[in-house]
Design a protein around this motif. Structure first.
Motif, short mmCIF file in Angstrom:
data_model
loop_
_atom_site.label_atom_id
_atom_site.label_comp_id
_atom_site.label_asym_id
_atom_site.label_seq_id
_atom_site.Cartn_x
_atom_site.Cartn_y
_atom_site.Cartn_z
N VAL A 192 -17.23 13.95 -41.40
CA VAL A 192 -18.20 14.97 -41.79
C VAL A 192 -17.59 15.94 -42.81
O VAL A 192 -18.29 16.40 -43.72
CB VAL A 192 -18.75 15.70 -40.55
N GLU A 193 -16.31 16.24 -42.66
CA GLU A 193 -15.64 17.04 -43.70
C GLU A 193 -15.67 16.30 -45.03
O GLU A 193 -15.88 16.91 -46.09
CB GLU A 193 -14.20 17.35 -43.27
N ASP A 194 -15.47 14.99 -44.99
CA ASP A 194 -15.53 14.20 -46.21
C ASP A 194 -16.94 14.17 -46.78
O ASP A 194 -17.14 14.24 -48.00
CB ASP A 194 -15.04 12.77 -45.93
N HIS A 195 -17.94 14.08 -45.93
CA HIS A 195 -19.34 14.16 -46.37
C HIS A 195 -19.61 15.51 -47.03
O HIS A 195 -20.27 15.58 -48.09
CB HIS A 195 -20.28 13.96 -45.19
N PHE A 196 -19.12 16.58 -46.43
CA PHE A 196 -19.28 17.92 -46.99
C PHE A 196 -18.63 18.00 -48.37
O PHE A 196 -19.22 18.52 -49.33
CB PHE A 196 -18.65 18.94 -46.03
N LYS A 197 -17.42 17.45 -48.48
CA LYS A 197 -16.70 17.44 -49.76
C LYS A 197 -17.51 16.72 -50.84
O LYS A 197 -17.72 17.26 -51.94
CB LYS A 197 -15.35 16.74 -49.57
N LYS A 198 -17.99 15.52 -50.53
CA LYS A 198 -18.72 14.75 -51.54
C LYS A 198 -20.02 15.42 -51.95
O LYS A 198 -20.39 15.43 -53.13
CB LYS A 198 -18.98 13.34 -51.00
N SER A 199 -20.70 16.02 -50.99
CA SER A 199 -21.97 16.68 -51.28
C SER A 199 -21.77 17.89 -52.18
O SER A 199 -22.51 18.11 -53.14
CB SER A 199 -22.66 17.10 -49.97
N VAL A 200 -20.77 18.69 -51.86
CA VAL A 200 -20.53 19.92 -52.62
C VAL A 200 -19.99 19.61 -54.01
O VAL A 200 -20.47 20.17 -55.02
CB VAL A 200 -19.56 20.85 -51.85
N GLU A 201 -19.01 18.72 -54.09
CA GLU A 201 -18.40 18.43 -55.38
C GLU A 201 -19.36 17.72 -56.32
O GLU A 201 -19.26 17.84 -57.55
CB GLU A 201 -17.12 17.63 -55.20
N ALA A 202 -20.32 16.97 -55.76
CA ALA A 202 -21.33 16.31 -56.60
C ALA A 202 -22.23 17.34 -57.29
O ALA A 202 -22.66 17.15 -58.43
CB ALA A 202 -22.16 15.35 -55.77
N LYS A 203 -22.51 18.42 -56.60
CA LYS A 203 -23.39 19.44 -57.15
C LYS A 203 -22.63 20.49 -57.94
O LYS A 203 -23.12 21.00 -58.96
CB LYS A 203 -24.17 20.11 -56.02
N TRP A 204 -21.43 20.83 -57.48
CA TRP A 204 -20.60 21.85 -58.15
C TRP A 204 -19.18 21.29 -58.31
O TRP A 204 -18.31 21.53 -57.47
CB TRP A 204 -20.54 23.13 -57.34
N PRO A 205 -18.90 20.56 -59.36
CA PRO A 205 -17.57 19.95 -59.52
C PRO A 205 -16.42 20.95 -59.47
O PRO A 205 -15.30 20.59 -59.08
CB PRO A 205 -17.66 19.28 -60.90
N VAL A 206 -16.67 22.21 -59.83
CA VAL A 206 -15.59 23.21 -59.82
C VAL A 206 -15.22 23.63 -58.41
O VAL A 206 -14.15 24.20 -58.18
CB VAL A 206 -16.01 24.44 -60.66
N ARG A 207 -16.09 23.34 -57.44
CA ARG A 207 -15.82 23.72 -56.05
C ARG A 207 -15.10 22.56 -55.35
O ARG A 207 -15.73 21.68 -54.77
CB ARG A 207 -17.11 24.10 -55.32
#
Length: 571
Positions: A192-207
């Protein structure tokens, strides 16, 4: 009356180190390994590695389900437990009792202390992140406080040096503003941490989301990790003390190495009252010490003094070290001693439930806290904010809780032992600017039982911090929603300085003796044989946990003085 049972020669050392925590332990080890005879003085009681009374207790072994009764809190921990989570049955023996060591407040300050051999290195959070020139150049670019007298290139080799010994697990990300280090294999993100990472970085690559970088030995390398150490067992009981030496602490690492040299003398229950200053040589000659058990006062002498008694403790010693030359405290020509208190302000964060991945669980109790989101505001023109300067970072993780919706009946026992939904949680840590008016000072009349003036704190958050907090919470909320979380809840409850237990400043370093206490080598400008390498020297706060930076500056300072001593025979 000062009392020494031995002659002066027998209480004279090459160097005195005040404090046995993260930076004090490192100073003592480096000095001892270079051949200096070192006296380490700790105001609290003796603790040895392995003497961790709750380290192997299970939750059901602890009274009151691990909680401390309200009556006990009210009697002894009325300030230490303002955070509501800090004082527990499994760690209260490491925590100072307020009725024994109280302090004053013009504004609330949460002064969290650990007064025993090893200090707060026993119960620290262990997150280790390098600073960059985004941090070291910040004051200069923003036109506030004073400029750091160093840059990243000066400290980078020392980060590498200490990381190898400390043992920091993490993943390289290639971020210029939070540089990569010498990492052990990381505790990987769970599903789920990995899911969170992929979701956030897909929308905001700087995050960028990366596994939290912590001083836990995911791989034990004997030729690097000296002391009484071994591989981390992922028990997540770190603040109790680790009998395996699976994380870095003074007790398991630096003090044993210093002891092995034969050059260390460690004295507990030794309260350093002040530094002794010689007007003729314009150097410190030693320290005045109060025995915490007998109340006797003693003098100890050395060519070099390292103050590592914590951001507040070291500066209080300097302020209490008055002489004809220094009427306002040793090295206080600038008037900056006690000022510029910083911390990371938090009390802002949030959570959300994630209903996917119900077919997955995790193994072990990862002690790293899951993920880290480095600062992504005000790092370049594209991320610049108009309403505030500096930034914030997040620490968080995802886990499955209990099934709280179990129906009563025949299947109740099975239902409550099955896991519930995943929850993603994160806490935001923001940078507090260095304000001269944020300070502590001595009470005019009140003293403790040792005759040392009571400390009074007067520090708080200001407009920049308030605006930063709003953005930090809003960003977290939008990231949780982007990851598909439900029941998203965020909070912004401004905490007092001290609450993040990252207090910094009060004896800042700088280029000009008129505006700073220390030079770029952590020496007191006017008394060059006194070094201060704990959080006192910090000139700004950054967003990253600061302890690895203290250790890097400490190792650098010892290397400098050793070269000067060999070159000149003095410092």
């Amino acid at each position: 009356m000062k009392f020494n049972s031995q002659g002066k020669d027998e209480v004279t050392y090459d160097a005195i180190v005040v404090g046995s925590g993260i930076s004090g332990g490192y100073a003592a080890m480096e000095l001892c390994r270079k051949g200096y005879k070192v006296l380490m003085l700790e105001r609290g009681r003796m603790v040895k590695h392995g003497e961790y009374p709750t380290a192997n207790l299970d939750s059901w072994d602890l009274e009151f389900q691990g909680k401390v009764p309200r009556e006990e809190i009210a009697a002894h921990y009325y300030k230490q437990n303002r955070l509501n989570w800090w004082v527990n049955q499994d760690n209260k023996h490491w925590i100072v009792k307020d009725d024994e060591r109280d302090y004053g407040e013009d504004q609330r300050f949460d002064w969290i202390r650990g007064e025993h051999v090893g200090g707060r290195s026993i119960m620290w959070g262990r997150h280790c992140y390098r600073w960059s020139d985004l941090d070291f150049e910040a004051n200069m670019k923003d036109g506030i406080a004073v400029d750091w007298p160093v840059r990243y290139k000066d400290i980078a080799p020392w980060y590498t040096y200490v990381e190898k010994f400390v043992g920091v697990q993490g993943k390289k990300e290639g971020l210029a503003h939070v540089p990569d280090g010498e990492f052990l294999p990381p505790f990987d993100l769970n599903c789920v941490e990995d899911h969170f990472k992929k979701s956030v970085e897909a929308k905001w690559p700087v995050r960028r989301i990366t596994p939290g970088r912590t001083a836990n030995l995911t791989k034990y390398i004997p030729e690097l990790h000296h002391g009484t150490r071994g591989q981390c067992q992922a028990r997540n009981r770190c603040w109790r003390g680790c009998p395996y030496g699976g994380y870095f602490s003074s007790l398991s690492s630096t003090i044993p190495v210093a002891n092995d040299t034969g050059n260390l003398t460690l004295m507990a229950n030794s309260i350093v009252h002040s530094v002794i200053y010689d007007d003729k040589t314009q150097r410190a000659t030693g320290v005045n010490v109060i025995d915490a058990e007998t109340m006797e006062t003693r003098e100890y002498f050395a060519k070099i003094v390292f103050l590592n008694a914590s951001t507040i403790g070291s500066t209080a010693i300097l302020m209490n070290s008055k002489s004809a030359r220094f009427a306002d405290g040793l090295g206080n020509d600038s008037g900056e001693l006690g000022h510029n208190i910083m911390d990371h302000h938090y009390g802002m964060g949030g959570s959300g439930t994630y209903t996917g991945h119900k077919d997955k669980y995790f193994s072990g109790r990862k002690p790293s806290g899951g993920f880290y989101i480095p600062r992504f505001r005000n790092i370049d023109k594209a991320t610049e904010r108009k309403d505030y300067i500096r930034g914030f970072g997040y620490q968080g993780g995802a886990a499955r809780g209990m099934n709280l919706n179990a129906p009563l009946g025949a299947g109740f026992k099975e239902a409550i032992t099955s896991p519930g939904d995943w929850t993603i949680r994160a806490t935001c840590f923001g940078e507090l600017l260095p304000y001269h008016e944020n300070r502590f000072y001595f009470h005019e009349t009140k003293k403790d039982k040792y005759g040392i003036p009571m400390l009074v704190f007067d520090a708080g958050l200001k407009e920049n911090e308030r605006k930063l907090r709003i953005d930090g919470v809003n960003c977290l909320e939008e990231m949780l929603l982007a990851a598909g979380c439900e029941n998203v809840q965020v909070h912004n409850q401004p905490t007092a300085p001290g609450a993040a237990i990252h207090e910094m400043g009060t004896a800042r370093m700088g280029r000009d003796p008129k505006t700073s206490v220390l030079n770029k080598w952590n020496q007191v400008h006017a008394v060059p044989n006194v070094f201060v390498t704990d959080g006192s020297f910090m000139t700004s706060a950054g967003t990253q946990n600061p302890s690895i930076t203290y250790m890097a500056f400490t190792a650098r300072a010892v290397d400098f003085l050793d070269k000067e001593m060999k070159r000149n025979g003095t410092i």
